[in-house]
Design a protein around this motif. Structure first.
Motif, mmCIF file in Angstrom:
data_model
loop_
_atom_site.group_PDB
_atom_site.id
_atom_site.type_symbol
_atom_site.label_atom_id
_atom_site.label_comp_id
_atom_site.label_asym_id
_atom_site.label_seq_id
_atom_site.Cartn_x
_atom_site.Cartn_y
_atom_site.Cartn_z
ATOM 1 N N GLN A 6 -2.222 -16.905 -71.301
ATOM 2 C CA GLN A 6 -1.148 -15.920 -71.373
ATOM 3 C C GLN A 6 -1.283 -15.098 -72.644
ATOM 4 O OE1 GLN A 6 0.976 -14.802 -69.138
ATOM 5 N NE2 GLN A 6 -0.163 -16.191 -67.773
ATOM 6 N N HIS A 7 -1.766 -15.723 -73.703
ATOM 7 C CA HIS A 7 -1.916 -15.024 -74.985
ATOM 8 C C HIS A 7 -2.869 -13.844 -74.843
ATOM 9 C CE1 HIS A 7 -4.098 -14.297 -78.811
ATOM 10 N NE2 HIS A 7 -2.869 -14.297 -79.307
ATOM 11 N N ASN A 8 -4.026 -14.068 -74.217
ATOM 12 C CA ASN A 8 -5.006 -12.993 -74.055
ATOM 13 C C ASN A 8 -4.515 -11.919 -73.095
ATOM 14 O OD1 ASN A 8 -6.795 -13.926 -75.901
ATOM 15 N ND2 ASN A 8 -8.258 -14.798 -74.433
ATOM 16 N N ILE A 9 -3.866 -12.353 -72.012
ATOM 17 C CA ILE A 9 -3.331 -11.383 -71.045
ATOM 18 C C ILE A 9 -2.297 -10.493 -71.738
ATOM 19 C CG2 ILE A 9 -1.978 -11.117 -68.920
ATOM 20 C CD1 ILE A 9 -3.174 -13.823 -67.999
ATOM 21 N N HIS A 10 -1.441 -11.137 -72.549
ATOM 22 C CA HIS A 10 -0.395 -10.393 -73.259
ATOM 23 C C HIS A 10 -1.015 -9.413 -74.260
ATOM 24 C CE1 HIS A 10 3.450 -9.519 -75.091
ATOM 25 N NE2 HIS A 10 2.933 -9.799 -76.290
ATOM 26 N N LEU A 11 -2.065 -9.876 -74.932
ATOM 27 C CA LEU A 11 -2.745 -9.037 -75.932
ATOM 28 C C LEU A 11 -3.321 -7.778 -75.264
ATOM 29 C CD1 LEU A 11 -3.132 -9.643 -78.966
ATOM 30 C CD2 LEU A 11 -5.456 -10.380 -78.445
ATOM 31 N N LEU A 12 -3.958 -7.969 -74.113
ATOM 32 C CA LEU A 12 -4.583 -6.843 -73.413
ATOM 33 C C LEU A 12 -3.518 -5.899 -72.866
ATOM 34 C CD1 LEU A 12 -7.235 -5.596 -72.545
ATOM 35 C CD2 LEU A 12 -7.147 -6.963 -70.453
ATOM 36 N N ARG A 13 -2.432 -6.475 -72.358
ATOM 37 C CA ARG A 13 -1.317 -5.671 -71.860
ATOM 38 C C ARG A 13 -0.775 -4.783 -72.987
ATOM 39 N NH1 ARG A 13 2.894 -5.778 -67.960
ATOM 40 N NH2 ARG A 13 1.972 -7.472 -66.756
ATOM 41 N N GLN A 14 -0.607 -5.389 -74.168
ATOM 42 C CA GLN A 14 -0.109 -4.634 -75.327
ATOM 43 C C GLN A 14 -1.038 -3.470 -75.665
ATOM 44 O OE1 GLN A 14 0.437 -7.877 -78.265
ATOM 45 N NE2 GLN A 14 2.317 -6.759 -78.810
ATOM 46 N N PHE A 15 -2.355 -3.760 -75.604
ATOM 47 C CA PHE A 15 -3.345 -2.726 -75.915
ATOM 48 C C PHE A 15 -3.139 -1.488 -75.043
ATOM 49 C CE2 PHE A 15 -7.465 -0.892 -74.535
ATOM 50 C CZ PHE A 15 -7.820 -0.256 -75.714
ATOM 51 N N TRP A 16 -3.075 -1.678 -73.721
ATOM 52 C CA TRP A 16 -2.925 -0.535 -72.801
ATOM 53 C C TRP A 16 -1.573 0.138 -72.972
ATOM 54 C CZ3 TRP A 16 -6.948 1.690 -71.042
ATOM 55 C CH2 TRP A 16 -8.105 0.953 -70.724
ATOM 56 N N GLU A 17 -0.547 -0.663 -73.249
ATOM 57 C CA GLU A 17 0.782 -0.081 -73.447
ATOM 58 C C GLU A 17 0.806 0.780 -74.700
ATOM 59 O OE1 GLU A 17 3.426 -3.426 -71.005
ATOM 60 O OE2 GLU A 17 3.303 -3.516 -73.200
ATOM 61 N N MET A 18 0.047 0.365 -75.722
ATOM 62 C CA MET A 18 -0.008 1.181 -76.940
ATOM 63 C C MET A 18 -0.707 2.518 -76.688
ATOM 64 S SD MET A 18 -0.658 -1.469 -80.100
ATOM 65 C CE MET A 18 -0.464 -0.251 -81.413
ATOM 66 N N LEU A 19 -1.562 2.566 -75.662
ATOM 67 C CA LEU A 19 -2.227 3.831 -75.314
ATOM 68 C C LEU A 19 -1.341 4.689 -74.412
ATOM 69 C CD1 LEU A 19 -5.953 2.803 -74.646
ATOM 70 C CD2 LEU A 19 -4.747 3.130 -76.811
ATOM 71 N N GLY A 20 -0.150 4.162 -74.066
ATOM 72 C CA GLY A 20 0.804 4.947 -73.276
ATOM 73 C C GLY A 20 0.863 4.571 -71.807
ATOM 74 N N SER A 21 0.095 3.560 -71.408
ATOM 75 C CA SER A 21 -0.020 3.209 -69.993
ATOM 76 C C SER A 21 1.030 2.179 -69.580
ATOM 77 C CB SER A 21 -1.415 2.639 -69.729
ATOM 78 O OG SER A 21 -1.522 2.209 -68.388
ATOM 79 N N ARG A 22 1.417 2.213 -68.301
ATOM 80 C CA ARG A 22 2.155 1.106 -67.696
ATOM 81 C C ARG A 22 1.113 0.086 -67.254
ATOM 82 N NH1 ARG A 22 3.857 2.484 -63.020
ATOM 83 N NH2 ARG A 22 2.763 4.482 -62.941
ATOM 84 N N VAL A 23 1.480 -1.175 -67.189
ATOM 85 C CA VAL A 23 0.511 -2.218 -66.861
ATOM 86 C C VAL A 23 1.047 -3.147 -65.778
ATOM 87 C CG1 VAL A 23 -0.806 -4.179 -67.763
ATOM 88 C CG2 VAL A 23 -0.413 -2.165 -69.220
ATOM 89 N N ILE A 24 0.225 -3.429 -64.779
ATOM 90 C CA ILE A 24 0.572 -4.466 -63.801
ATOM 91 C C ILE A 24 -0.627 -5.409 -63.649
ATOM 92 C CG2 ILE A 24 2.149 -2.983 -62.485
ATOM 93 C CD1 ILE A 24 -0.098 -2.799 -60.333
ATOM 94 N N GLU A 25 -0.346 -6.619 -63.141
ATOM 95 C CA GLU A 25 -1.419 -7.570 -62.851
ATOM 96 C C GLU A 25 -1.579 -7.661 -61.344
ATOM 97 O OE1 GLU A 25 -0.786 -11.315 -64.873
ATOM 98 O OE2 GLU A 25 0.107 -10.247 -66.586
ATOM 99 N N MET A 26 -2.824 -7.798 -60.904
ATOM 100 C CA MET A 26 -3.086 -7.818 -59.468
ATOM 101 C C MET A 26 -4.362 -8.597 -59.190
ATOM 102 S SD MET A 26 -3.463 -4.485 -56.994
ATOM 103 C CE MET A 26 -1.728 -4.135 -56.768
ATOM 104 N N ASP A 27 -4.418 -9.191 -58.023
ATOM 105 C CA ASP A 27 -5.637 -9.864 -57.583
ATOM 106 C C ASP A 27 -6.773 -8.844 -57.447
ATOM 107 O OD1 ASP A 27 -7.229 -12.000 -56.114
ATOM 108 O OD2 ASP A 27 -7.073 -10.425 -54.592
ATOM 109 N N ALA A 28 -7.948 -9.185 -57.954
ATOM 110 C CA ALA A 28 -9.071 -8.238 -57.994
ATOM 111 C C ALA A 28 -9.447 -7.724 -56.596
ATOM 112 C CB ALA A 28 -10.272 -8.881 -58.652
ATOM 113 N N ALA A 29 -9.443 -8.631 -55.606
ATOM 114 C CA ALA A 29 -9.849 -8.224 -54.253
ATOM 115 C C ALA A 29 -8.841 -7.231 -53.673
ATOM 116 C CB ALA A 29 -9.965 -9.448 -53.360
ATOM 117 N N ARG A 30 -7.554 -7.513 -53.890
ATOM 118 C CA ARG A 30 -6.519 -6.610 -53.375
ATOM 119 C C ARG A 30 -6.619 -5.248 -54.071
ATOM 120 N NH1 ARG A 30 -3.973 -4.133 -49.579
ATOM 121 N NH2 ARG A 30 -1.779 -3.645 -49.951
#
Lengths: 293, 293
Positions: free
Chosen positions: A154-178
């Protein structure tokens, strides 16, 4: 947030990440890796990167001491090799986080099980390319899809989410195949349609094109190298999208063949409703509405 | 240039003609004819027309004394009836010139042999509609196709050419059938593709659409009434365009099925070349070029 941001591939997306990261104070040092002197020179000149290397192997391995984010922005066909190389080069530091910006995720995520790599896909782009097309606002209010799996903390996922949010993006998680299944319909197959429309046109017909045709063929200006990788990697889902397309196409062409006005107008009206006729201020029944050329 | 300009159908195109005609001093009086009070009220308020009528039969028949241009801007299905009605109402004055703005020409030109009617198609439009979407610059630097036949005088052709040029348009003459054949490829079939792409998308997939998908589905917002008429009227040429499309589509999907990278990249590169990679500043071989989403 990060001590070092390493961008591998400083073109439109990598360059935009560099500009946005600098603008929003995401990293202390921004390092760019590019294949050609020319790209790296432009990236440095435009303030995208602080330091330039022609390969990530040349980057001093200080990751152990400083938290580092590596973003691989190469064409899809080169991402796996680059991510594995980065993991090998920077050793096993927990201070390392790696992601990418590829339009396809399923094969990549399956190929790399390392807990330090999480796939990203910022749904932002342009038919333009190269660091000169980079834009610090490219990710503003756009959606970025993360495709983590059970072996990501969760720590790494949260870190990456923060990164994209700092660039102005909204972030969602999704299964790669979907993700790949949906992108085949929303991006990859539309790209194919744009290419085919472009190829359909004969030289003497070009003068009778308007803004409508230009809008439908804009995507075909995208990089053949980048798109060939995407189409090959997402092959199966794109062929499924093609089947969905065919059944819809035949419904409309059959109505056209039998001059079935009722069905044609219904199909058009349903589509118009989806695009959101409201926002276009459409007044059905009015005269002289847009001929759309 | 004209004493009276009569616009039948004051929506996007009719309204834009009114604004452009006023701006460029094309006519002394601009008369608008519309089906609904509401449209006429908006057209008057926005300075598109000087006088409003709910039907052209109500317009005083002074054509004999003043040179009058009538532009029929209704949906394709209503043009023939309106042109014939105008000819009947305004009698046989040589001071009368009639044209239209329809996206299809062959059937219309065949149905009306009167020397005072010459078909026009300004290749300009928008997915927006109604007089509020009117734009005095809509025709600026766009192409307008005239489809005169042997029974039209050079004087009338020249007069109509001048009219469109005064609105800022370039003008060419073309055979009506050839016009329809080309427009099927450059406008009508692309509209169908846009509609089908819109219909393919499922509700839960919408959030993963970007600017690429938006650009490919913009046309689907066009008026179903207007487009149903166009698709029915140009039926045969559109079905031919569909066949051209299918052969191209199968070439690409076959390459995709057999994962033939060489062919795929060649097809993409040829298309990119046509769109004009030059102007996009494409650098093939560079990294991280536009993902185009």
């Amino acid at each position: 947030m990060f001590s070092r941001l390493i961008i591998i591939g400083v073109g439109l997306l990598g360059g935009s990440i560099g500009l946005a990261a600098r603008k929003n104070g995401v990293a202390r040092t921004i390092i760019g890796v590019g294949r050609t002197e020319k790209t790296l020179a432009i990236a440095s000149r435009n303030g995208i990167i602080d330091v330039a290397y022609q390969s990530f192997e040349a980057i001093p391995n200080l990751v152990g001491e400083f938290p580092t984010l590596v973003v691989v922005c190469t064409p899809v066909g080169e991402i796996t090799r680059n991510v594995l190389g980065v993991i090998q080069h920077f050793g096993h530091s927990e201070q390392l986080l790696i992601t990418d910006v590829g339009s396809t995720k399923e094969n990549l995520v399956r190929a790399i099980s390392d807990f330090r790599f999480i796939g990203s896909h910022p749904i932002a782009g342009s038919e333009r390319s190269g660091p000169d097309a980079a834009d610090a606002e490219l990710f503003r209010d756009r959606l970025t899809v993360l495709t983590p799996t059970q072996h990501h903390s969760q720590h790494n996922i949260h870190l990456l989410r923060q990164f994209w949010e700092m660039l102005g993006s909204r972030v969602i998680e999704m299964d790669a195949a979907r993700h790949d299944e949906i992108l085949a319909v929303t991006s990859h197959f539309p790209h194919i349609l744009s290419v085919i429309l472009t190829r359909m046109l004969q030289a003497d017909e070009q003068q009778l094109t308007g803004t409508g045709f230009a809008g439908m063929t804009r995507l075909a200006a995208g990089s053949p190298e980048v798109w060939c990788d995407i189409l090959l990697d997402n092959n199966d889902h794109i062929l499924n999208a093609f089947r969905r397309f065919e059944s819809q196409l035949h419904e409309l062409t059959n109505a056209l063949q039998s001059k079935d006005a009722k069905t044609i107008e219904r199909l058009l009206r349903e589509a118009q409703g989806r695009v959101g006729s409201g926002e276009w201020g459409m007044e059905s029944g009015e005269w002289g509405v847009g001929s759309g050329e």
